[in-house]
Design a protein around this motif. Structure first.
Motif, PDB file in Angstrom:
ATOM      1  N   PRO A 180      -9.232   6.971  16.376  1.00  0.00           N
ATOM      2  CA  PRO A 180      -8.445   8.140  16.759  1.00  0.00           C
ATOM      3  C   PRO A 180      -7.700   8.668  15.533  1.00  0.00           C
ATOM      4  N   GLN A 181      -7.345   9.961  15.584  1.00  0.00           N
ATOM      5  CA  GLN A 181      -6.820  10.625  14.396  1.00  0.00           C
ATOM      6  C   GLN A 181      -5.549   9.983  13.837  1.00  0.00           C
ATOM      7  N   GLU A 182      -4.753   9.339  14.690  1.00  0.00           N
ATOM      8  CA  GLU A 182      -3.487   8.792  14.174  1.00  0.00           C
ATOM      9  C   GLU A 182      -3.685   7.537  13.311  1.00  0.00           C
ATOM     10  N   LEU A 183      -4.868   6.968  13.350  1.00  0.00           N
ATOM     11  CA  LEU A 183      -5.111   5.804  12.498  1.00  0.00           C
ATOM     12  C   LEU A 183      -5.709   6.255  11.163  1.00  0.00           C
ATOM     13  N   THR A 184      -5.244   5.614  10.078  1.00  0.00           N
ATOM     14  CA  THR A 184      -5.765   5.986   8.768  1.00  0.00           C
ATOM     15  C   THR A 184      -6.133   4.752   7.962  1.00  0.00           C
ATOM     16  N   ILE A 185      -7.099   4.936   7.086  1.00  0.00           N
ATOM     17  CA  ILE A 185      -7.480   3.825   6.207  1.00  0.00           C
ATOM     18  C   ILE A 185      -6.335   3.508   5.248  1.00  0.00           C
ATOM     19  N   GLU A 186      -5.518   4.532   4.941  1.00  0.00           N
ATOM     20  CA  GLU A 186      -4.400   4.288   4.023  1.00  0.00           C
ATOM     21  C   GLU A 186      -3.442   3.256   4.615  1.00  0.00           C
ATOM     22  N   ASN A 187      -3.131   3.414   5.895  1.00  0.00           N
ATOM     23  CA  ASN A 187      -2.210   2.446   6.497  1.00  0.00           C
ATOM     24  C   ASN A 187      -2.864   1.072   6.629  1.00  0.00           C
ATOM     25  N   ARG A 188      -4.156   1.079   6.890  1.00  0.00           N
ATOM     26  CA  ARG A 188      -4.892  -0.175   6.983  1.00  0.00           C
ATOM     27  C   ARG A 188      -4.767  -0.943   5.669  1.00  0.00           C
ATOM     28  N   VAL A 189      -5.034  -0.242   4.573  1.00  0.00           N
ATOM     29  CA  VAL A 189      -4.995  -0.887   3.262  1.00  0.00           C
ATOM     30  C   VAL A 189      -3.556  -1.280   2.911  1.00  0.00           C
ATOM     31  N   ARG A 190      -2.608  -0.456   3.331  1.00  0.00           N
ATOM     32  CA  ARG A 190      -1.200  -0.819   3.143  1.00  0.00           C
ATOM     33  C   ARG A 190      -0.920  -2.167   3.811  1.00  0.00           C
ATOM     34  N   CYS A 191      -1.394  -2.317   5.046  1.00  0.00           N
ATOM     35  CA  CYS A 191      -1.206  -3.584   5.765  1.00  0.00           C
ATOM     36  C   CYS A 191      -1.829  -4.742   4.992  1.00  0.00           C
ATOM     37  N   LEU A 192      -3.066  -4.550   4.548  1.00  0.00           N
ATOM     38  CA  LEU A 192      -3.768  -5.637   3.852  1.00  0.00           C
ATOM     39  C   LEU A 192      -3.022  -6.039   2.580  1.00  0.00           C
ATOM     40  N   LYS A 193      -2.513  -5.035   1.864  1.00  0.00           N
ATOM     41  CA  LYS A 193      -1.797  -5.343   0.621  1.00  0.00           C
ATOM     42  C   LYS A 193      -0.469  -6.039   0.907  1.00  0.00           C
ATOM     43  N   ASP A 194       0.242  -5.539   1.922  1.00  0.00           N
ATOM     44  CA  ASP A 194       1.494  -6.195   2.317  1.00  0.00           C
ATOM     45  C   ASP A 194       1.235  -7.658   2.658  1.00  0.00           C
ATOM     46  N   LEU A 195       0.233  -7.876   3.479  1.00  0.00           N
ATOM     47  CA  LEU A 195      -0.067  -9.235   3.921  1.00  0.00           C
ATOM     48  C   LEU A 195      -0.322 -10.146   2.725  1.00  0.00           C
ATOM     49  N   ARG A 196      -1.084  -9.638   1.788  1.00  0.00           N
ATOM     50  CA  ARG A 196      -1.403 -10.474   0.639  1.00  0.00           C
ATOM     51  C   ARG A 196      -0.185 -10.740  -0.221  1.00  0.00           C
ATOM     52  N   GLU A 197       0.634  -9.694  -0.420  1.00  0.00           N
ATOM     53  CA  GLU A 197       1.853  -9.881  -1.230  1.00  0.00           C
ATOM     54  C   GLU A 197       2.790 -10.892  -0.595  1.00  0.00           C
ATOM     55  N   ILE A 198       2.865 -10.864   0.735  1.00  0.00           N
ATOM     56  CA  ILE A 198       3.761 -11.775   1.444  1.00  0.00           C
ATOM     57  C   ILE A 198       3.309 -13.222   1.288  1.00  0.00           C
ATOM     58  N   GLY A 199       2.022 -13.416   1.070  1.00  0.00           N
ATOM     59  CA  GLY A 199       1.532 -14.771   0.851  1.00  0.00           C
ATOM     60  C   GLY A 199       0.482 -15.245   1.839  1.00  0.00           C
ATOM     61  N   PHE A 200       0.094 -14.379   2.747  1.00  0.00           N
ATOM     62  CA  PHE A 200      -0.960 -14.743   3.696  1.00  0.00           C
ATOM     63  C   PHE A 200      -2.293 -14.931   2.975  1.00  0.00           C
ATOM     64  N   GLN A 201      -3.145 -15.798   3.524  1.00  0.00           N
ATOM     65  CA  GLN A 201      -4.575 -15.748   3.219  1.00  0.00           C
ATOM     66  C   GLN A 201      -5.107 -14.632   4.104  1.00  0.00           C
ATOM     67  N   VAL A 202      -5.735 -13.643   3.475  1.00  0.00           N
ATOM     68  CA  VAL A 202      -6.063 -12.416   4.193  1.00  0.00           C
ATOM     69  C   VAL A 202      -7.566 -12.235   4.363  1.00  0.00           C
ATOM     70  N   GLY A 203      -7.944 -11.786   5.551  1.00  0.00           N
ATOM     71  CA  GLY A 203      -9.346 -11.470   5.812  1.00  0.00           C
ATOM     72  C   GLY A 203      -9.534  -9.998   6.095  1.00  0.00           C
ATOM     73  N   CYS A 204     -10.539  -9.381   5.455  1.00  0.00           N
ATOM     74  CA  CYS A 204     -10.919  -8.015   5.811  1.00  0.00           C
ATOM     75  C   CYS A 204     -12.385  -8.034   6.229  1.00  0.00           C
ATOM     76  N   GLY A 205     -12.977  -6.881   6.384  1.00  0.00           N
ATOM     77  CA  GLY A 205     -14.387  -6.878   6.778  1.00  0.00           C
ATOM     78  C   GLY A 205     -14.747  -5.646   7.572  1.00  0.00           C
ATOM     79  N   MET A 206     -16.003  -5.592   7.999  1.00  0.00           N
ATOM     80  CA  MET A 206     -16.460  -4.398   8.713  1.00  0.00           C
ATOM     81  C   MET A 206     -17.653  -4.721   9.601  1.00  0.00           C
ATOM     82  N   MET A 207     -18.011  -3.779  10.430  1.00  0.00           N
ATOM     83  CA  MET A 207     -19.201  -3.915  11.248  1.00  0.00           C
ATOM     84  C   MET A 207     -20.391  -3.385  10.463  1.00  0.00           C
TER      85      MET A 207
END
Ligand code: 5AD
Ligand code: FES
Length: 352
Positions: A180-207
């Motif tokens: 849906p239009q309110e979701l953006t890849i920019e926010n997705r990547v923001r989340c992934l970067k935040d998670l990694r900076e915080i110290g999580f082991q992070v998983g991404c991926g796609m179909m």
């Protein structure tokens, strides 16, 4: 006819250099013969073996809510799907799943759900704390979508150490076609970067084979992931769900998914790479083939039998009628049959 050796040379270079020029990667992915694919899987398996051997890590998946505020066009639990029977597990039920899982040898629990704000940060943190208290030798992975950085910080503080958030597609135009239009890849990547900076082991991926996906988009995904250096990468075929806008689309290909698993292993030698349930859904031996193409993780379902059939992201999902113990046993047998052993270790990523 003379044998065309171009793809063999590409696979060898991919193995040596963990990458290929874009044109060559594209050519490889779009022109592989069966023999070349076997060669590719062999190389990917060698690399997997170098780092992880024949041990396959087990993750116990607990699908604790199928309420979702989002409306991703591909997903069976999207909010507009009126037919989905919604459920939430209680804290007690979640802890119960973990106890059962612990006895079965699971040392990682993956709490996955739709984006359900009933589960406030406080509730999630309380659950994570309790799991870590009861089972200090276990890792808790969260897979609950996009939240503000402060929420992620709180989860980490509470003891969650890993987070799965597929980027779905790195191309902004393609992203808009799937969401849906309110979701953006920019926010997705923001989340992934935040998670990694915080110290999580992070998983991404796609179909693989999602609607409107092109080879170009896939190549973008491959290079994005190599650059982002996630600890885990989750990929599986797109499978249509009848009660979504993509209900009559074609499902992603088995061979395409296996090719990509192998290429991802060669590009990210130490990454944790699951052979996913979606892969097991499009072929009875899909997960086995995934492992043989370089994957090293399996994620059997630990959710209570009563709700399994309701966590339907796509049609035909396997194991919806089985008890956790059966899934665990079944997985062990499946892995032994192809010469692998399921590891009852936490299985932390070797990436950094
Ligand atoms: N087919 C395959 N995978 C799907 N997912 C969601 N819907 C589908 C579908 N129809 C995947 C998404 C999501 C993960 C939890 O499940 O990639 O990130
Ligand atoms: Fe739930 Fe997309 S429909 S996260």
């Amino acid at each position: 006819m003379e044998r065309n050796t171009e793809n063999y040379s590409r696979i060898d270079r991919l193995r040596e250099e963990q990458t290929l020029p874009r044109e060559e990667m594209g050519a490889l992915l779009s022109s592989m013969t069966k023999e070349e694919a076997s060669y590719l899987y062999g190389k990917a398996s060698e690399v997997r073996d170098q780092h992880y051997g024949k041990e396959v890590f087990l993750r116990g998946l607990i699908e604790f809510t199928n309420y979702c505020r989002n409306d991703c066009l591909y997903c069976g639990i999207r909010r507009s799907n009126q037919k989905a029977q919604r459920y939430r597990l209680t804290e007690e039920e979640i802890l119960d799943c973990c106890d059962k899982g612990y006895l079965l040898g699971f040392r990682t629990f993956v709490l996955q759900g739709g984006e359900d704000l009933y589960f406030t940060d406080e509730k999630i943190c309380a659950i994570v704390r309790k799991i870590r208290q009861k089972h200090p030798d276990c890792a808790v992975t969260l897979s609950i979508g996009e939240r503000p950085r402060e929420s992620y910080e709180a989860f980490f503080e509470a003891g969650a150490e890993r987070y799965l958030l597929r980027h779905e597609t790195i191309n902004p135009t393609h992203y808009k076609m799937l969401h849906p239009q309110e979701l953006t890849i920019e926010n997705r990547v923001r989340c992934l970067k935040d998670l990694r900076e915080i110290g999580f082991q992070v998983g991404c991926g796609m179909m693989v084979g999602s609607p409107y996906q092109t080879l170009d988009y896939l190549l973008d995904d491959l290079y994005f992931m190599r650059e982002f250096q996630p600890h885990m990468i989750g990929i599986g075929p797109f499978i249509p769900h009848a009660d979504t806008p993509f209900g009559d689309r074609t499902q992603g290909g088995l061979d395409d998914t296996l090719h990509l698993l192998a290429v991802i292993r060669l590009m990210n030698p130490r990454v944790l790479l699951p052979a996913t349930t979606a892969l097991g859904t499009i072929h009875p031996l899909g997960r086995e083939m995934g492992i043989q193409a370089g994957a090293n993780v399996v994620m059997p379902n630990l959710s209570p039998t009563g709700v399994r059939g309701k966590y339907m992201l796509y049609d035909g999902k396997i194991c919806t009628g089985d008890e956790a113990a059966e899934c665990r046993r079944c997985m062990e047998l499946r892995m032994e049959k192809i010469g692998f052993h399921v590891a009852t270790a936490r299985g932390d990523s070797l990436v950094r």
